[in-house]
Design a protein around this motif. Structure first.
Motif, PDB file in Angstrom:
ATOM      1  N   ALA A 127       0.817  -1.222   0.000  1.00  0.00           N
ATOM      2  CA  ALA A 127       0.000   0.000   0.000  1.00  0.00           C
ATOM      3  C   ALA A 127       0.842   1.260   0.000  1.00  0.00           C
ATOM      4  CB  ALA A 127      -0.929   0.005   1.213  1.00  0.00           C
ATOM      5  N   ILE A 128       0.229   2.333  -0.448  1.00  0.00           N
ATOM      6  CA  ILE A 128       0.735   3.695  -0.294  1.00  0.00           C
ATOM      7  C   ILE A 128      -0.390   4.488   0.341  1.00  0.00           C
ATOM      8  CG2 ILE A 128       1.460   5.796  -1.485  1.00  0.00           C
ATOM      9  CD1 ILE A 128       2.726   4.076  -3.620  1.00  0.00           C
ATOM     10  N   GLU A 129      -0.072   5.290   1.354  1.00  0.00           N
ATOM     11  CA  GLU A 129      -1.112   6.045   2.046  1.00  0.00           C
ATOM     12  C   GLU A 129      -0.597   7.421   2.423  1.00  0.00           C
ATOM     13  OE1 GLU A 129      -2.122   4.295   5.879  1.00  0.00           O
ATOM     14  OE2 GLU A 129      -0.254   3.147   5.832  1.00  0.00           O
ATOM     15  N   ALA A 144       0.372   7.315  -7.077  1.00  0.00           N
ATOM     16  CA  ALA A 144       0.511   6.187  -6.159  1.00  0.00           C
ATOM     17  C   ALA A 144       0.317   4.857  -6.869  1.00  0.00           C
ATOM     18  CB  ALA A 144      -0.485   6.328  -5.010  1.00  0.00           C
ATOM     19  N   THR A 145      -0.681   4.762  -7.737  1.00  0.00           N
ATOM     20  CA  THR A 145      -0.914   3.491  -8.434  1.00  0.00           C
ATOM     21  C   THR A 145       0.219   3.178  -9.413  1.00  0.00           C
ATOM     22  OG1 THR A 145      -2.310   4.663 -10.038  1.00  0.00           O
ATOM     23  CG2 THR A 145      -3.415   3.550  -8.215  1.00  0.00           C
ATOM     24  N   ASP A 149       2.352  -0.221  -9.189  1.00  0.00           N
ATOM     25  CA  ASP A 149       2.507  -1.107 -10.351  1.00  0.00           C
ATOM     26  C   ASP A 149       3.971  -1.388 -10.647  1.00  0.00           C
ATOM     27  OD1 ASP A 149      -0.221  -1.260 -10.667  1.00  0.00           O
ATOM     28  OD2 ASP A 149      -0.330   0.233 -12.261  1.00  0.00           O
ATOM     29  N   ALA A 150       4.824  -0.378 -10.418  1.00  0.00           N
ATOM     30  CA  ALA A 150       6.250  -0.551 -10.702  1.00  0.00           C
ATOM     31  C   ALA A 150       6.944  -1.433  -9.672  1.00  0.00           C
ATOM     32  CB  ALA A 150       6.930   0.814 -10.762  1.00  0.00           C
ATOM     33  N   VAL A 158      -7.016  -7.714  -7.628  1.00  0.00           N
ATOM     34  CA  VAL A 158      -7.235  -6.415  -8.257  1.00  0.00           C
ATOM     35  C   VAL A 158      -6.902  -5.293  -7.274  1.00  0.00           C
ATOM     36  CG1 VAL A 158      -8.969  -7.293  -9.838  1.00  0.00           C
ATOM     37  CG2 VAL A 158      -9.666  -6.453  -7.593  1.00  0.00           C
ATOM     38  N   PRO A 159      -6.574  -4.110  -7.778  1.00  0.00           N
ATOM     39  CA  PRO A 159      -6.235  -2.989  -6.890  1.00  0.00           C
ATOM     40  C   PRO A 159      -7.470  -2.425  -6.203  1.00  0.00           C
ATOM     41  CG  PRO A 159      -6.215  -2.269  -9.169  1.00  0.00           C
ATOM     42  CD  PRO A 159      -6.416  -3.753  -9.201  1.00  0.00           C
ATOM     43  N   GLY A 160      -7.207  -1.658  -5.150  1.00  0.00           N
ATOM     44  CA  GLY A 160      -8.303  -1.034  -4.417  1.00  0.00           C
ATOM     45  C   GLY A 160      -7.828   0.173  -3.654  1.00  0.00           C
TER      46      GLY A 160
END
Length: 265
Positions: A127-129, A144-145, A149-150, A158-160
């Motif tokens: 996660a990133i927050e 952030a996404t 992904d990298a 799946v992402p959320g």
């Protein structure tokens, strides 16, 4: 020398506008007759007038037009124009969202909402927050996404994202985006987070997010009608999104609200 009327016809700027630009020292005549006050322009002023015309068509403020024209650095001029174009695109996005929402809201009959009560177990994810302003969420989410992904080589789902209630109530709040993976890494802003088990009321929003607020409202009405209360940050799960297809009509986003049943009085 070109009289102001001739210059107006060549540049598609009205005489009144040319006089206003002269008063603002934005586009000054080459010569002003001291006796008559007539304004005369030179042919080499035509390109500058055309630039001003196009910038004003894009609603660039006069102060910014002056800065663009007076800057000797092409990079600075390009950056000023790019900043304004970004503002126009943001305004266009807001307009598009409002129109899409109104079209749905003004339909004679809203289609019934397909709602599911779902128990979601605890899960550790990458996660990133951060605390984010509501106006900055889309840009923050994109960055952030991309970073997730990298870093996450083999996602297992799946992402959320989790969006704190304060984000909507006060315009700023905690946002967390994640990718499920077997062994969440630590790299840059990416770190492991354990999402708690939760009971969710879930519905799916189909299509682009321009009118996702309408789906939120419908889900909220269902929650109230069934004597439930929201208990925690809303969860979005991006089953199909821009990374999967360029067709916004095929996007599918699940909205999940953590809930508990309201005790009778």
């Amino acid at each position: 020398m070109l009289a102001i009327g001739e210059f107006s016809r060549l540049t598609h700027l009205s005489v009144r506008t040319l006089r206003r630009y002269h008063d603002a020292r934005l586009l000054e005549p080459a010569i002003v007759d001291g006796a008559t006050g007539y304004r005369y322009y030179s042919a080499d002023q035509i390109p500058a007038a055309q630039v001003i015309h196009r910038l004003r068509e894009l609603d660039v403020p006069l102060s910014d037009v002056q800065r663009i024209l007076r800057s000797p650095d092409p990079g600075t001029r390009a950056a000023l124009v790019a900043d304004h174009l970004q503002r126009l695109e943001s305004e266009l996005d807001r307009t598009r969202s409002a129109v899409a929402s109104l079209r749905r809201l003004l339909q004679p009959e809203q289609p019934p909402l397909d709602v599911e009560l779902r128990a979601v177990p605890a899960a550790t994810v990458a996660a990133i927050e951060d605390d984010v302003a509501l106006d900055d969420v889309l840009a923050w989410y994109a960055g952030a996404t991309a970073e997730l992904d990298a870093v996450v080589g083999e996602p297992t789902g799946v992402p959320g994202g989790l969006y704190d209630n304060a984000l909507f109530e006060s315009g700023s709040g905690h946002v967390l985006v994640y990718r499920p993976t077997t062994d969440p890494p630590r790299s840059g802003r990416v770190h492991p987070v354990t999402l708690p088990a939760v009971e969710l009321v879930v519905t799916a929003h189909v299509g682009a997010h321009d009118d996702i607020g309408v789906t939120y409202g419908q889900l909220g009405s269902w929650v109230v009608a069934n004597a439930l209360a929201v208990a925690g940050p809303v969860r979005e799960t991006y089953l199909v999104g821009p990374r999967d297809t360029a067709d916004p009509g095929a996007w599918r986003t699940e909205i999940g609200w953590p809930v508990f049943r309201v005790a009778p009085p």
